[in-house]
Enzyme design. Sequence first.
Site, PDB file in Angstrom:
ATOM      1  N   GLU A   1       0.789  -1.234   0.000  1.00  0.00           N
ATOM      2  CA  GLU A   1       0.000   0.000   0.000  1.00  0.00           C
ATOM      3  C   GLU A   1       0.823   1.286   0.000  1.00  0.00           C
ATOM      4  OE1 GLU A   1       0.195  -2.228   2.610  1.00  0.00           O
ATOM      5  OE2 GLU A   1       0.280  -1.200   4.535  1.00  0.00           O
TER       6      GLU A   1
ATOM      7  N   GLU B   1      -5.568  -2.666  -0.529  1.00  0.00           N
ATOM      8  CA  GLU B   1      -4.472  -1.681  -0.582  1.00  0.00           C
ATOM      9  C   GLU B   1      -5.035  -0.260  -0.614  1.00  0.00           C
ATOM     10  OE1 GLU B   1      -1.894  -3.109   0.271  1.00  0.00           O
ATOM     11  OE2 GLU B   1      -2.406  -5.133  -0.371  1.00  0.00           O
TER      12      GLU B   1
ATOM     13  N   HIS C   1      -6.077   0.795   2.849  1.00  0.00           N
ATOM     14  CA  HIS C   1      -4.919   1.109   3.694  1.00  0.00           C
ATOM     15  C   HIS C   1      -4.601   2.608   3.691  1.00  0.00           C
ATOM     16  CE1 HIS C   1      -3.213  -2.382   5.552  1.00  0.00           C
ATOM     17  NE2 HIS C   1      -2.896  -3.032   4.451  1.00  0.00           N
TER      18      HIS C   1
HETATM   19  N1  ARG Z   1       1.063  -4.420   3.887  1.00  0.00           N
HETATM   20  C1  ARG Z   1       1.036  -5.411   2.843  1.00  0.00           C
HETATM   21  C2  ARG Z   1      -0.408  -5.841   2.722  1.00  0.00           C
HETATM   22  O1  ARG Z   1      -1.278  -5.581   2.711  1.00  0.00           O
HETATM   23  C3  ARG Z   1       1.821  -6.635   3.130  1.00  0.00           C
HETATM   24  C4  ARG Z   1       3.293  -6.473   2.973  1.00  0.00           C
HETATM   25  C5  ARG Z   1       4.042  -7.443   3.778  1.00  0.00           C
HETATM   26  N2  ARG Z   1       5.328  -7.660   3.297  1.00  0.00           N
HETATM   27  C6  ARG Z   1       6.267  -8.344   3.970  1.00  0.00           C
HETATM   28  N3  ARG Z   1       7.371  -8.590   3.385  1.00  0.00           N
HETATM   29  N4  ARG Z   1       6.112  -8.737   5.175  1.00  0.00           N
HETATM   30  O2  ARG Z   1      -1.193  -6.143   3.072  1.00  0.00           O
HETATM   31 ZN    ZN Z   2      -2.572  -5.078   4.300  1.00  0.00          ZN
END
Ligand code: ARG
Ligand code: ZN
Length: 883
Positions: free
Chosen positions: A272, A306, A309
């Site tokens: 996001e 996303e 977010h």
């Molecule tokens: N925030 C991202 C998602 O929606 C996930 C990213 C996680 N990446 C990682 N390498 N841990 O949801």
């Molecule tokens: Zn997420």
Amino acid sequence: TEIFRADYLQPANWVKSVSMSFDIYDGKTIVKSNLVVVANEQSKHDSRDLVLDGDGSSVVLKGVEIEGRELKEGIDYTLTPSQLIIHSTSFPNPQSFTLSTTVETVPEDNTQLSGFYKSGPMYCTQCEAEGFRRITYYPDRPDNMATFTEVKITADEEKYPILLSNGNLVSSEKKEGGRHEAVWEDPFPKPSYLFAVVVGDLGSIQDSYVTTSGRKVKLEIFSEKENVGKLDYAMESLKNSMKWDEDKFGLEYDLDIYNVVAVNDFNMGAMENKGLNVFNTAYVLADQKTATDGDFERVEGVIGHEYFHNWTGNRVTCRDWFQLTLKEGLTVFRDQSFSGDMGSNDVTRIENVKGLRGRQFAEDAGPMSHPIRPESYVAIDNFYTATVYSKGAEVIRMYDTILGKAGFRKGMDLYFERHDGSAATCDDFRSAMADANNADLDQFSRWYTQKGTPTVKYSSSLDADTFTLNLSQHTATAPENQPFHIPVEFGVIDSETGEQLVESHVLHFKEKTQSFTFKLSSTPKGSAVPSVMRGFSAPVKLVSEASPATQKSDLLTLAAYDTDGFNRWEAGQKLYTDAIFAELHGDELNLDGVYQAFEQTLTSSKISDDSIRAYGLMLPSESGLAEEMETIDPIGLHQARTAIKKKLARKFETGIAELYARLTQEMAGAEFEVNAKAIGKRRLRNTALDYVCANKDSDEEIVASARTAHKHYFDANCMTDQVAAMSILSNVHGVTEAEALRDEVLEKFYNAAEGDALVLNKWFTIQATSSKPDVLADVVKLTTHPEFTMSNPNRCRSLVGAFTANSAAFHAEDGSGYKFIGEKITVLDAMNPQIASRMVGCLIGFRRYDEGRAEKMKAELNKIRDIDGLSPDTKEIVDKALS
Ligand code: ARG
Ligand code: ZN
């Protein structure tokens, strides 16, 4: 080293604003950063030193200066493999100064796909959770929110015409030597994990959206040029998401542009980053020819996720990574609600609960069990889990159930009023919900501190017109748990008339055992049947304490009459489950109830949604069933489930064949559409196909069923139907004529893919999940296929990951499946620790299996633990499993 939630401290200094430049050359990128540092008066640290994170395996420090003065190592700063510490003695003014660093990095060598890396011909970034430290030295922690005032990117113009970063484009110009440059600025302060840069020769589609308050937003979705034709569905989904968030939560988008980029090599689903989402191609590309209905649903869900977010994650972010569920649980809840509103809420609910039971329940029953807000971690990437995401979403859903829609909205409004533009905690969220509603949510906080899946047992009695419901709760895997505040949505149904005798409402179940009494609205004609935990109102296992006979008749009542769509479906699933376990345990089989429920689902004119009918006809998944077993018998379970499926197929041979024929006729020549109705039809027809093809007691029948699937494949007008047919055919073995049909389709599918990566992934997956006895040999052979590579996470998952989900084959008694995986993890860990540590998850549940299997799984884990230079990621999981 292990990091504890209780140890959180604010840093001694904040970086308030940043300007950066990326000078990109083949094989080397130079990153310069200027950080405006200010002292943090509130910090409880003794030292005023400026601590910057930096991964020495990815960045090489070339220079550090403060306002024109070059700093000296050992005197002005200390450099370790993971940090650059600027001694406070070198600060010209301890209140505020500007620090500049120069580093070199080689994105071409970055196989971890964290930080700045190359995916095919393009450069991109992934910074969450701790990737920014692989790009430059920085306080890489989510509570440091800074304004990125200038991000300058310079690269060869012909090879890389597109240069993107967060926020708004400030300028772009030609430079010497065929190079060009773009400058971006992001007006919103953000933590480093939301930073992004994308550089490449990309195609795109454009659109626009006008927000309620009149902001015109330019929307653009980028991909490699050959995939530009597959971006329309994502664009539609994006616009729907923007509208939905305005309608439901009054939340508008806040920049003039919204960019999304599809990349091939990506560890997770999508990211996001502010104003510049980066997506795994699997969650953004979709068209009739290459995507299944499931893929379309996922694109809509992840695009929504996303986008949502932007408020729940970006405008309000997390204080530290222990708070991850603050943004992920909440945003999953939001994307699930969005998907439900776009299609059918009952269908989405069933799909989400299936997912939770198949994955999160298993996680909570194994060594990786943790509360949605963990207390400690070694590698935070290991905690992007089903628990933090899916159970986290269930916890948010419980606020909504407890406070009601309007109350939940009030809580959200207060949460943004209090925390917009800052980094918050799960407790902040809970306080906003409580304060906005004058509600007591103290006991509710246990959902954040206690792990495990609670079991809720219920019994009931009737005395004249007073109905009593008795509830008890305990957590088998965490007996020390104190009682949870469990919202129980509840009603009572008359078994004779189907009337509702108690209207649906929410009970607040807060004690270890608790009874609730109700006056029935009229005297029941039959028995008064409780419908408990409607809509799956809490993430628990529900167990009835009534006699088996009463349970069965109650389930039949609920399957026929429950006003709650989820519990109607659930009642059928419980009847199927009981039958499968009776078959597995060799108990006497009485399938009357199962047949009655199945027949009703097959024929009832009251069911208007084809997806609901389809899900009602499908048996529970092996992974969901496994969670109900003390010791998992993967092969017995597979056989028992298959046996019950065959009995249903035989018993309803005519009805299913008629349904299949009717739908085939109805759909012939119809235009391809993606909407709930069209998806439902395909889902129901493909479910019918599965039963039609389950009749194979003789070679003749095996050939006939292969012919049916073969015809289904060649008549198909979309990927959904092709995959349905090919999955059935992939199980064929032992009958030459049927095998020829199987091989023809597999070859045809491969050729028609013409190298399309996402389509080839399906080709690998279908073969890896076959029920053929020699499937491992096929999988091993496929690992040498020219299109196979371990370095692309999607491809690796499509074969190796898919095989581990093929439970009966993976858990072969001789341990061959475990050995295969052990070897693959060894290779993967050196390349991409995040993917390796995920993969190792298939071995850690060994205590749930018989001794023979457990020993063999453990042996592989021990071998992995002994790998030289094993990553902290994989080590954390293996250590947890073996301790
Ligand atoms: N925030 C991202 C998602 O929606 C996930 C990213 C996680 N990446 C990682 N390498 N841990 O949801
Ligand atoms: Zn997420």
